[in-house]
Design a protein around this motif. Sequence first.
Motif, PDB file in Angstrom:
ATOM      1  N   CYS A 201     -11.436   5.439  10.007  1.00 36.65           N
ATOM      2  CA  CYS A 201     -11.283   4.998  11.387  1.00 36.65           C
ATOM      3  C   CYS A 201     -12.236   5.785  12.271  1.00 36.65           C
ATOM      4  CB  CYS A 201      -9.821   5.188  11.803  1.00 36.65           C
ATOM      5  SG  CYS A 201      -9.362   4.329  13.296  1.00 36.65           S
ATOM      6  N   CYS A 202     -11.742   6.827  12.876  1.00 31.91           N
ATOM      7  CA  CYS A 202     -12.521   7.613  13.829  1.00 31.91           C
ATOM      8  C   CYS A 202     -13.109   8.854  13.150  1.00 31.91           C
ATOM      9  CB  CYS A 202     -11.622   7.999  14.995  1.00 31.91           C
ATOM     10  SG  CYS A 202     -10.964   6.539  15.839  1.00 31.91           S
ATOM     11  N   VAL A 203     -14.051   9.493  13.833  1.00 31.02           N
ATOM     12  CA  VAL A 203     -14.728  10.649  13.277  1.00 31.02           C
ATOM     13  C   VAL A 203     -14.472  11.854  14.166  1.00 31.02           C
ATOM     14  CG1 VAL A 203     -16.977  11.600  12.653  1.00 31.02           C
ATOM     15  CG2 VAL A 203     -16.495   9.183  12.248  1.00 31.02           C
ATOM     16  N   PRO A 204     -14.039  12.977  13.629  1.00 36.38           N
ATOM     17  CA  PRO A 204     -13.799  13.196  12.213  1.00 36.38           C
ATOM     18  C   PRO A 204     -12.510  12.514  11.757  1.00 36.38           C
ATOM     19  CG  PRO A 204     -13.144  15.159  13.409  1.00 36.38           C
ATOM     20  CD  PRO A 204     -13.744  14.206  14.418  1.00 36.38           C
ATOM     21  N   THR A 205     -12.503  12.084  10.512  1.00 33.39           N
ATOM     22  CA  THR A 205     -11.306  11.494   9.929  1.00 33.39           C
ATOM     23  C   THR A 205     -10.211  12.553   9.869  1.00 33.39           C
ATOM     24  OG1 THR A 205     -12.565   9.914   8.621  1.00 33.39           O
ATOM     25  CG2 THR A 205     -10.346  10.435   7.834  1.00 33.39           C
ATOM     26  N   VAL A 206      -8.992  12.152  10.253  1.00 34.80           N
ATOM     27  CA  VAL A 206      -7.818  13.027  10.167  1.00 34.80           C
ATOM     28  C   VAL A 206      -6.713  12.217   9.506  1.00 34.80           C
ATOM     29  CG1 VAL A 206      -6.133  14.405  11.439  1.00 34.80           C
ATOM     30  CG2 VAL A 206      -8.482  14.226  12.297  1.00 34.80           C
ATOM     31  N   LEU A 207      -6.186  12.721   8.394  1.00 35.52           N
ATOM     32  CA  LEU A 207      -5.116  12.043   7.668  1.00 35.52           C
ATOM     33  C   LEU A 207      -3.855  12.887   7.701  1.00 35.52           C
ATOM     34  CD1 LEU A 207      -7.135  10.940   4.507  1.00 35.52           C
ATOM     35  CD2 LEU A 207      -6.685   9.604   6.577  1.00 35.52           C
ATOM     36  N   CYS A 208      -2.701  12.226   7.731  1.00 39.13           N
ATOM     37  CA  CYS A 208      -1.405  12.909   7.778  1.00 39.13           C
ATOM     38  C   CYS A 208      -0.704  12.830   6.430  1.00 39.13           C
ATOM     39  CB  CYS A 208      -0.541  12.232   8.848  1.00 39.13           C
ATOM     40  SG  CYS A 208       1.150  12.848   8.906  1.00 39.13           S
ATOM     41  N   PHE A 209      -0.078  13.939   6.032  1.00 39.35           N
ATOM     42  CA  PHE A 209       0.704  13.999   4.805  1.00 39.35           C
ATOM     43  C   PHE A 209       2.019  14.714   5.086  1.00 39.35           C
ATOM     44  CE2 PHE A 209      -3.704  13.783   3.617  1.00 39.35           C
ATOM     45  CZ  PHE A 209      -3.720  12.879   2.577  1.00 39.35           C
ATOM     46  N   ALA A 210       3.110  14.131   4.654  1.00 39.27           N
ATOM     47  CA  ALA A 210       4.418  14.769   4.813  1.00 39.27           C
ATOM     48  C   ALA A 210       4.529  15.983   3.903  1.00 39.27           C
ATOM     49  CB  ALA A 210       5.538  13.778   4.517  1.00 39.27           C
ATOM     50  N   SER A 211       3.908  15.918   2.742  1.00 35.28           N
ATOM     51  CA  SER A 211       3.997  16.978   1.747  1.00 35.28           C
ATOM     52  C   SER A 211       2.675  17.743   1.653  1.00 35.28           C
ATOM     53  CB  SER A 211       4.315  16.352   0.382  1.00 35.28           C
ATOM     54  OG  SER A 211       3.953  17.195  -0.672  1.00 35.28           O
ATOM     55  N   ARG A 212       2.765  19.048   1.762  1.00 39.96           N
ATOM     56  CA  ARG A 212       1.561  19.879   1.607  1.00 39.96           C
ATOM     57  C   ARG A 212       0.973  19.702   0.209  1.00 39.96           C
ATOM     58  NH1 ARG A 212      -1.636  23.443   4.790  1.00 39.96           N
ATOM     59  NH2 ARG A 212      -2.793  24.728   3.354  1.00 39.96           N
ATOM     60  N   GLY A 213       1.832  19.550  -0.791  1.00 45.10           N
ATOM     61  CA  GLY A 213       1.357  19.354  -2.157  1.00 45.10           C
ATOM     62  C   GLY A 213       0.547  18.078  -2.296  1.00 45.10           C
ATOM     63  N   ASP A 214       1.022  16.985  -1.692  1.00 46.81           N
ATOM     64  CA  ASP A 214       0.258  15.727  -1.709  1.00 46.81           C
ATOM     65  C   ASP A 214      -1.088  15.919  -1.024  1.00 46.81           C
ATOM     66  OD1 ASP A 214       2.245  14.329  -3.037  1.00 46.81           O
ATOM     67  OD2 ASP A 214       2.987  13.295  -1.236  1.00 46.81           O
ATOM     68  N   ALA A 215      -1.078  16.628   0.101  1.00 43.77           N
ATOM     69  CA  ALA A 215      -2.318  16.869   0.840  1.00 43.77           C
ATOM     70  C   ALA A 215      -3.304  17.687   0.011  1.00 43.77           C
ATOM     71  CB  ALA A 215      -2.008  17.575   2.156  1.00 43.77           C
TER      72      ALA A 215
ATOM     73  N   LEU B 256      -7.299  21.550   5.236  1.00 48.35           N
ATOM     74  CA  LEU B 256      -5.881  21.321   5.489  1.00 48.35           C
ATOM     75  C   LEU B 256      -5.403  22.200   6.632  1.00 48.35           C
ATOM     76  CD1 LEU B 256      -4.395  21.191   1.888  1.00 48.35           C
ATOM     77  CD2 LEU B 256      -4.923  19.292   3.414  1.00 48.35           C
ATOM     78  N   LEU B 257      -4.734  21.562   7.598  1.00 50.41           N
ATOM     79  CA  LEU B 257      -4.227  22.283   8.755  1.00 50.41           C
ATOM     80  C   LEU B 257      -2.833  21.797   9.106  1.00 50.41           C
ATOM     81  CD1 LEU B 257      -7.375  22.038  11.082  1.00 50.41           C
ATOM     82  CD2 LEU B 257      -6.719  23.968   9.636  1.00 50.41           C
ATOM     83  N   GLY B 258      -2.012  22.707   9.645  1.00 49.04           N
ATOM     84  CA  GLY B 258      -0.726  22.320  10.191  1.00 49.04           C
ATOM     85  C   GLY B 258      -0.945  21.632  11.533  1.00 49.04           C
ATOM     86  N   PHE B 259       0.141  21.172  12.151  1.00 52.04           N
ATOM     87  CA  PHE B 259       0.051  20.430  13.406  1.00 52.04           C
ATOM     88  C   PHE B 259      -0.676  21.222  14.498  1.00 52.04           C
ATOM     89  CE2 PHE B 259       1.591  19.294  17.589  1.00 52.04           C
ATOM     90  CZ  PHE B 259       1.402  17.922  17.591  1.00 52.04           C
ATOM     91  N   ASP B 260      -0.221  22.438  14.770  1.00 45.01           N
ATOM     92  CA  ASP B 260      -0.828  23.234  15.843  1.00 45.01           C
ATOM     93  C   ASP B 260      -2.295  23.543  15.574  1.00 45.01           C
ATOM     94  OD1 ASP B 260       1.523  23.299  17.355  1.00 45.01           O
ATOM     95  OD2 ASP B 260       2.211  25.158  16.418  1.00 45.01           O
ATOM     96  N   GLU B 261      -2.609  23.864  14.329  1.00 42.39           N
ATOM     97  CA  GLU B 261      -3.998  24.151  13.970  1.00 42.39           C
ATOM     98  C   GLU B 261      -4.872  22.913  14.130  1.00 42.39           C
ATOM     99  OE1 GLU B 261      -3.640  27.280  10.327  1.00 42.39           O
ATOM    100  OE2 GLU B 261      -2.759  25.289  10.028  1.00 42.39           O
ATOM    101  N   ALA B 262      -4.362  21.760  13.713  1.00 42.10           N
ATOM    102  CA  ALA B 262      -5.121  20.516  13.845  1.00 42.10           C
ATOM    103  C   ALA B 262      -5.350  20.184  15.314  1.00 42.10           C
ATOM    104  CB  ALA B 262      -4.391  19.371  13.150  1.00 42.10           C
ATOM    105  N   TYR B 263      -4.318  20.395  16.132  1.00 40.05           N
ATOM    106  CA  TYR B 263      -4.445  20.142  17.572  1.00 40.05           C
ATOM    107  C   TYR B 263      -5.519  21.049  18.183  1.00 40.05           C
ATOM    108  CZ  TYR B 263      -3.180  19.414  22.438  1.00 40.05           C
ATOM    109  OH  TYR B 263      -3.216  19.113  23.774  1.00 40.05           O
ATOM    110  N   ARG B 264      -5.479  22.317  17.842  1.00 36.39           N
ATOM    111  CA  ARG B 264      -6.492  23.263  18.364  1.00 36.39           C
ATOM    112  C   ARG B 264      -7.888  22.899  17.870  1.00 36.39           C
ATOM    113  NH1 ARG B 264      -2.354  26.940  17.505  1.00 36.39           N
ATOM    114  NH2 ARG B 264      -3.186  27.616  15.506  1.00 36.39           N
ATOM    115  N   HIS B 265      -7.983  22.509  16.598  1.00 36.24           N
ATOM    116  CA  HIS B 265      -9.290  22.133  16.028  1.00 36.24           C
ATOM    117  C   HIS B 265      -9.887  20.961  16.801  1.00 36.24           C
ATOM    118  CE1 HIS B 265     -12.343  21.538  12.922  1.00 36.24           C
ATOM    119  NE2 HIS B 265     -12.082  20.249  13.034  1.00 36.24           N
TER     120      HIS B 265
END
Length: 111
Positions: free
Chosen positions: A70-84, A95-104
């Motif tokens: 979709c958009c750049v940079p691509t950001v994908l969501c995963f419920a499980s860290r292991g799946d990610a 791989l980033l948590g919610f707050d880290e992704a928001y700051r990034h």
Amino acid sequence: VCGKPVRERTTFVVETPGGERLQACCPHCGFLLLGRQAEVTSVLAVDFIHGHMVNALQATFLIEPDLRLCCVPTVLCFASRGDAERFRAGFGGELLGFDEAYRHLSGLHQL
């Protein structure tokens, strides 16, 4: 946010105290949308692998995999860290948590 259609597999939803449900096409635009809201009651996103809605605050986000959806940079969501982590093993990215992704994304865009 970007004008692209909201896709089932990458939907990001911000709910406001007034009951408004704002949707974005992907987590990238969802974080931008979130940055424009003074208050929110919930933030949801679709798990990329399993397709179910999850609490975005508890999710893991993969930033800039070698996959453009979709958009750049691509950001994908995963419920499980292991799946990610397994997905990242094949497609790379960070791989980033919610707050880290928001700051990034805040560093890339004015939120």
